[in-house]
Design a protein around this motif. Structure first.
Motif, PDB file in Angstrom:
ATOM      1  N   GLY A 155     -80.779 128.590  21.245  1.00  0.00           N
ATOM      2  CA  GLY A 155     -80.674 127.132  21.365  1.00  0.00           C
ATOM      3  C   GLY A 155     -80.708 126.418  20.033  1.00  0.00           C
ATOM      4  O   GLY A 155     -79.953 126.730  19.123  1.00  0.00           O
ATOM      5  N   ALA A 156     -81.583 125.437  19.901  1.00  0.00           N
ATOM      6  CA  ALA A 156     -81.656 124.623  18.679  1.00  0.00           C
ATOM      7  C   ALA A 156     -82.159 125.433  17.487  1.00  0.00           C
ATOM      8  O   ALA A 156     -81.987 125.015  16.347  1.00  0.00           O
ATOM      9  N   PHE A 157     -82.772 126.583  17.727  1.00  0.00           N
ATOM     10  CA  PHE A 157     -83.294 127.396  16.633  1.00  0.00           C
ATOM     11  C   PHE A 157     -82.240 128.327  16.050  1.00  0.00           C
ATOM     12  O   PHE A 157     -82.509 129.075  15.122  1.00  0.00           O
ATOM     13  N   ASP A 158     -81.035 128.285  16.593  1.00  0.00           N
ATOM     14  CA  ASP A 158     -79.927 129.070  16.056  1.00  0.00           C
ATOM     15  C   ASP A 158     -79.547 128.477  14.698  1.00  0.00           C
ATOM     16  O   ASP A 158     -79.366 127.267  14.564  1.00  0.00           O
ATOM     17  N   ILE A 159     -79.432 129.307  13.686  1.00  0.00           N
ATOM     18  CA  ILE A 159     -79.145 128.825  12.330  1.00  0.00           C
ATOM     19  C   ILE A 159     -77.817 128.092  12.278  1.00  0.00           C
ATOM     20  O   ILE A 159     -77.629 127.175  11.470  1.00  0.00           O
ATOM     21  N   ARG A 160     -76.879 128.452  13.154  1.00  0.00           N
ATOM     22  CA  ARG A 160     -75.589 127.769  13.169  1.00  0.00           C
ATOM     23  C   ARG A 160     -75.740 126.312  13.577  1.00  0.00           C
ATOM     24  O   ARG A 160     -75.011 125.442  13.083  1.00  0.00           O
ATOM     25  N   SER A 161     -76.693 126.017  14.443  1.00  0.00           N
ATOM     26  CA  SER A 161     -76.939 124.628  14.844  1.00  0.00           C
ATOM     27  C   SER A 161     -77.507 123.813  13.691  1.00  0.00           C
ATOM     28  O   SER A 161     -77.129 122.652  13.486  1.00  0.00           O
ATOM     29  N   VAL A 162     -78.394 124.415  12.919  1.00  0.00           N
ATOM     30  CA  VAL A 162     -78.988 123.729  11.774  1.00  0.00           C
ATOM     31  C   VAL A 162     -77.916 123.452  10.714  1.00  0.00           C
ATOM     32  O   VAL A 162     -77.839 122.349  10.168  1.00  0.00           O
TER      33      VAL A 162
END
Length: 86
Positions: free
Chosen positions: A11-18
């Motif tokens: 989810g939001a902890f995926d580095i791609r999201s950051v």
């Protein structure tokens, strides 16, 4: 052997999201700067509104990362993997 769908997504902890969020923020700032900058500043870069184009490119890159994270989510196992030690 657990199936491929076992566990939950990062989810939001995926580095791609950051990374996508950071590129989206910087891209939006550059688009705004590119729209409001005076014509004299554009002439300094050979008549190319580099801030606008760089901002649009960063927004496209951020959208590609979000799409990648949505289509291929990282699966996190619900239980820790066994190490084989007793």
């Amino acid at each position: 052997m657990p199936g491929r769908d076992s566990g939950h997504t990062a989810g939001a902890f995926d580095i791609r999201s950051v990374i996508a969020l950071l590129f989206a923020i910087y891209g939006a700032v550059l688009v705004v700067v590119g729209v409001v900058q005076p014509h004299a500043e554009i002439e300094k870069s050979a008549g190319v509104n580099i801030n606008l184009w760089a901002g649009v490119g960063m927004l496209v890159f951020a959208a590609a990362f979000v799409l990648w994270a949505r289509l291929r989510p990282i699966r996190v196992p619900d239980e820790p993997a066994e190490t084989g030690e007793h």
